[in-house]
Design a protein around this motif. Structure first.
Motif, PDB file in Angstrom:
ATOM      1  N   ASP A 152      39.438   4.083 -18.289  1.00 36.12           N
ATOM      2  CA  ASP A 152      40.362   3.364 -19.166  1.00 36.12           C
ATOM      3  C   ASP A 152      40.974   4.304 -20.197  1.00 36.12           C
ATOM      4  OD1 ASP A 152      39.782   1.010 -17.871  1.00 36.12           O
ATOM      5  OD2 ASP A 152      38.273   0.364 -19.336  1.00 36.12           O
ATOM      6  N   ARG A 153      40.152   5.183 -20.771  1.00 32.49           N
ATOM      7  CA  ARG A 153      40.646   6.097 -21.807  1.00 32.49           C
ATOM      8  C   ARG A 153      41.635   7.108 -21.232  1.00 32.49           C
ATOM      9  NH1 ARG A 153      35.290   5.298 -23.542  1.00 32.49           N
ATOM     10  NH2 ARG A 153      34.507   7.091 -22.367  1.00 32.49           N
ATOM     11  N   ARG A 154      41.387   7.561 -20.005  1.00 33.18           N
ATOM     12  CA  ARG A 154      42.327   8.497 -19.381  1.00 33.18           C
ATOM     13  C   ARG A 154      43.666   7.817 -19.122  1.00 33.18           C
ATOM     14  NH1 ARG A 154      37.583   9.919 -16.623  1.00 33.18           N
ATOM     15  NH2 ARG A 154      38.163   8.660 -14.793  1.00 33.18           N
ATOM     16  N   GLU A 155      43.612   6.546 -18.644  1.00 30.46           N
ATOM     17  CA  GLU A 155      44.847   5.828 -18.370  1.00 30.46           C
ATOM     18  C   GLU A 155      45.594   5.505 -19.647  1.00 30.46           C
ATOM     19  OE1 GLU A 155      43.552   2.488 -16.055  1.00 30.46           O
ATOM     20  OE2 GLU A 155      43.597   3.624 -14.168  1.00 30.46           O
ATOM     21  N   LEU A 156      44.854   5.208 -20.732  1.00 34.41           N
ATOM     22  CA  LEU A 156      45.486   4.965 -22.027  1.00 34.41           C
ATOM     23  C   LEU A 156      46.190   6.226 -22.518  1.00 34.41           C
ATOM     24  CD1 LEU A 156      45.991   3.279 -24.575  1.00 34.41           C
ATOM     25  CD2 LEU A 156      43.699   3.937 -25.372  1.00 34.41           C
ATOM     26  N   ARG A 157      45.522   7.352 -22.382  1.00 30.55           N
ATOM     27  CA  ARG A 157      46.120   8.620 -22.807  1.00 30.55           C
ATOM     28  C   ARG A 157      47.369   8.921 -21.979  1.00 30.55           C
ATOM     29  NH1 ARG A 157      42.112  11.564 -21.614  1.00 30.55           N
ATOM     30  NH2 ARG A 157      40.977  10.891 -23.475  1.00 30.55           N
ATOM     31  N   GLN A 158      47.286   8.654 -20.669  1.00 27.89           N
ATOM     32  CA  GLN A 158      48.433   8.891 -19.797  1.00 27.89           C
ATOM     33  C   GLN A 158      49.609   7.978 -20.175  1.00 27.89           C
ATOM     34  OE1 GLN A 158      47.538   8.374 -15.654  1.00 27.89           O
ATOM     35  NE2 GLN A 158      49.627   8.806 -14.983  1.00 27.89           N
ATOM     36  N   ALA A 179      50.255   6.794 -23.156  1.00 31.10           N
ATOM     37  CA  ALA A 179      50.816   7.278 -24.422  1.00 31.10           C
ATOM     38  C   ALA A 179      51.705   8.494 -24.214  1.00 31.10           C
ATOM     39  CB  ALA A 179      49.684   7.600 -25.398  1.00 31.10           C
ATOM     40  N   GLU A 180      51.382   9.306 -23.234  1.00 30.53           N
ATOM     41  CA  GLU A 180      52.158  10.516 -22.977  1.00 30.53           C
ATOM     42  C   GLU A 180      53.556  10.218 -22.433  1.00 30.53           C
ATOM     43  OE1 GLU A 180      49.646  12.650 -20.359  1.00 30.53           O
ATOM     44  OE2 GLU A 180      48.340  13.453 -21.938  1.00 30.53           O
ATOM     45  N   ASN A 181      53.796   8.985 -21.988  1.00 32.51           N
ATOM     46  CA  ASN A 181      55.105   8.630 -21.443  1.00 32.51           C
ATOM     47  C   ASN A 181      56.119   8.250 -22.524  1.00 32.51           C
ATOM     48  OD1 ASN A 181      54.633   8.889 -18.597  1.00 32.51           O
ATOM     49  ND2 ASN A 181      53.345   7.064 -18.707  1.00 32.51           N
ATOM     50  N   TYR A 182      55.727   8.348 -23.798  1.00 29.96           N
ATOM     51  CA  TYR A 182      56.612   7.953 -24.886  1.00 29.96           C
ATOM     52  C   TYR A 182      56.982   9.156 -25.755  1.00 29.96           C
ATOM     53  CZ  TYR A 182      55.593   3.101 -23.761  1.00 29.96           C
ATOM     54  OH  TYR A 182      55.490   1.900 -23.105  1.00 29.96           O
ATOM     55  N   ASP A 214      49.861   7.535 -34.358  1.00 32.71           N
ATOM     56  CA  ASP A 214      49.404   8.055 -33.067  1.00 32.71           C
ATOM     57  C   ASP A 214      49.658   7.002 -31.999  1.00 32.71           C
ATOM     58  OD1 ASP A 214      46.966   8.204 -30.966  1.00 32.71           O
ATOM     59  OD2 ASP A 214      47.466  10.219 -31.699  1.00 32.71           O
ATOM     60  N   THR A 215      50.412   7.357 -30.991  1.00 29.44           N
ATOM     61  CA  THR A 215      50.820   6.389 -29.962  1.00 29.44           C
ATOM     62  C   THR A 215      49.623   5.826 -29.224  1.00 29.44           C
ATOM     63  OG1 THR A 215      52.887   7.618 -29.665  1.00 29.44           O
ATOM     64  CG2 THR A 215      52.311   6.019 -27.961  1.00 29.44           C
ATOM     65  N   GLU A 216      48.663   6.654 -28.914  1.00 24.13           N
ATOM     66  CA  GLU A 216      47.472   6.192 -28.191  1.00 24.13           C
ATOM     67  C   GLU A 216      46.717   5.154 -29.011  1.00 24.13           C
ATOM     68  OE1 GLU A 216      43.403   8.128 -26.269  1.00 24.13           O
ATOM     69  OE2 GLU A 216      45.160   9.406 -26.655  1.00 24.13           O
TER      70      GLU A 216
END
Length: 519
Positions: free
Chosen positions: A337-343, A345-348, A355-357
């Motif tokens: 879940d944390r990896r997908e959340l970080r991914q 956030a990186e799309n913005y 902090d977007t995440e």
């Protein structure tokens, strides 16, 4: 303002009012977030906003909630005060309740106008995806479609395809010489898949009158775009059928609509809910097709908005085409879940104020982080946004109100009655009957010739008074047919032999449908 639609805004600690520019609405979009975070309401307010600007909308109602678009919100609704409070907080000064023009569609024809397409329009690629065929089986589907084109056989419904596959099986040796190996095992597997598809409602999807795309791109008398709502709560029990139908609709729009370049506003906005169903276990060829459609259909004036729980559900090549984004909360309980959340956030495009995440993790129900395309199509800085409340009814309308909307619909009665015109099934059945008569007449002629020869032979014995030996040259042997059977005639003969027996009737009825029903 007529060049944009209002998404939401903020209060203390939130963004200034956020708008989606209509000029860039055909650059597609994404609505993502965990279950219960407000994706459906965001879809509803976007549909309202586009319709208010004269843009027709097509969406699927997965949970049965979106029929409320056809009814006005009410002051006695239990969330009325919350809605009014939200409108005041975000500066939505012209907020008011109202209904929107809607057209209800239903593949099963139960709570909406029937929606159909034909086997030919769906094509072998999407049909193979729908039935989860192997590469070899998909090859046979392509052969069947080629043969149908060459012989002028219209493929409209399932029984047309089923009868054509029988034809292909009967003539597999001849077809294999031209197109490659055609195995009866593969044909049998396809026929079984067709029976499964029929049980899932495919028999209602395929047929005529087929949906005319112009009927989903209409306006009401006031110039509002009509919102087309596909009932999908029952359809979701067959997720592959649901995803394939929507992909077909997108593909048809891409093929039929003319190029319009960069219009001031879209000609149609298409919402694809539960988008992950489109990509789950999809072959690369299909993903490539979706990416191509997403990349090119914007020049046809169509905006496509995917709704899903996690941006990771959408392949990277497709995700890169989605310029306008509304990201509701994502939960992060596990490492994955944390990896997908970080991914996500990186799309913005980063905002230095937060902090977007963290923002994606923290936003509440009815809140989101948003990024809309700005002038020259540049992605806007990510913002925390309070989504505006809906003007239409939140939740479904009652069955009586739904029937009233359908009765007054501009397509009322147009699609209600199915049409079964002459197509592959009827043509092949007619060929079989003609071959049966031809075979019977030929047999009768042969028997008559044998009788005449026998009478002449007996007469010769009486007049000669001698025992006449019947040599092989004088015996009236059954003549071998001199006709050179064409591929079509060979099938017709075999098909006719099946018709001639009770067991044959049972087999053909099971494979081809209701040809013998009621006999």
């Amino acid at each position: 303002m007529t060049d944009r639609i209002f998404i939401g805004g903020g209060g203390a600690g939130y963004a200034e009012p956020q708008h989606l520019l209509l000029k860039y609405a055909n650059r597609h979009g994404l609505i993502a977030g965990a279950t219960g975070t407000g994706k459906t309401v965001t879809l509803q307010i976007l549909a309202e906003s586009f319709a208010s600007q004269g843009v027709p909308v097509f969406l699927s109602d997965v949970k049965g909630d979106l029929s409320g678009l056809g009814a006005s919100g009410r002051a006695d609704f239990h969330l009325h005060d919350a809605f009014m409070g939200r409108a005041g907080t975000i500066g939505f000064t012209d907020y008011a309740y109202r209904a929107f023009p809607v057209t209800f569609w239903d593949l099963y024809g139960e709570i909406g106008h029937p929606v159909r397409t034909t086997i030919s329009e769906m094509g072998p690629l999407l049909l193979s995806r729908l039935m989860e065929l192997s590469e070899a089986q998909e090859g046979i589907m392509n052969i069947a479609f080629r043969v149908a084109d060459e012989q002028g056989l219209a493929l409209l419904d399932l029984k047309d395809l089923q009868s054509l596959l029988v034809w292909v099986g009967e003539n597999r040796k001849t077809l294999s010489l031209r197109y490659g190996n055609v195995s009866t095992a593969s044909i049998g597997a396809i026929q079984r898949r067709l029976l499964v598809l029929e049980g899932q409602g495919g028999d209602r999807l395929f047929g005529e009158p087929a949906l005319e795309l112009s009927d989903i791109m209409t306006h009401d008398e006031a110039g509002f775009g009509r919102i087309n709502i596909l009932a999908a709560d029952k359809l979701m029990n067959s997720p592959r059928l649901y995803a394939t139908f929507l992909l077909w609709l997108l593909s048809e729009l891409f093929e039929i609509l003319p190029e319009v370049g960069d219009p001031d506003k879209p000609k149609l906005v298409f919402f694809f809910d539960e988008a992950h169903l489109l990509f789950d276990d999809a072959p690369k060829a299909l993903i490539d097709k979706v990416e191509q459609v997403a990349r090119l259909i914007r020049s046809k004036g169509v905006g496509v908005y995917f709704i899903t729980q996690n941006p990771a559900d959408v392949p990277e090549d497709v995700l890169g085409q989605l310029g306008n984004r509304v990201q509701h909360a994502l939960r992060a309980f596990t490492g994955k879940d944390r990896r997908e959340l970080r991914q996500a956030a990186e799309n913005y495009r980063e905002n230095p104020d937060f902090d977007t995440e963290d923002a994606i993790r923290e936003v509440g129900v009815g809140e989101a982080v948003t990024s809309m395309l700005e002038r020259k199509g540049v992605p806007g800085v990510v913002q925390r946004t309070l989504i505006r409340p809906p003007s239409s009814q939140l939740g479904p309308i009652d069955p009586d109100a739904r029937r009233a909307v359908m009765t007054g619909s501009p397509v009322a009665g147009k699609y209600d009655t199915a049409i079964d015109r002459e197509s592959a099934f009827e043509i092949l059945a007619a060929r079989a009957e003609a071959a049966a008569r031809e075979a019977e007449e030929a047999e009768q002629a042969e028997e008559a010739a044998e009788s005449a020869a026998e009478r002449e032979y007996q007469a010769g014995r009486r007049y000669s008074g001698n025992r006449v030996g019947r040599s092989s040259s004088s015996t009236p042997a059954r003549r071998r047919s001199s006709r050179s059977d064409s591929v079509g005639t060979a099938f017709a003969k075999s098909f006719a032999r099946q018709i001639g027996t009770q067991s044959g009737r049972a087999v053909v009825r099971g494979i081809l449908g209701g040809l013998f029903r009621g006999r």
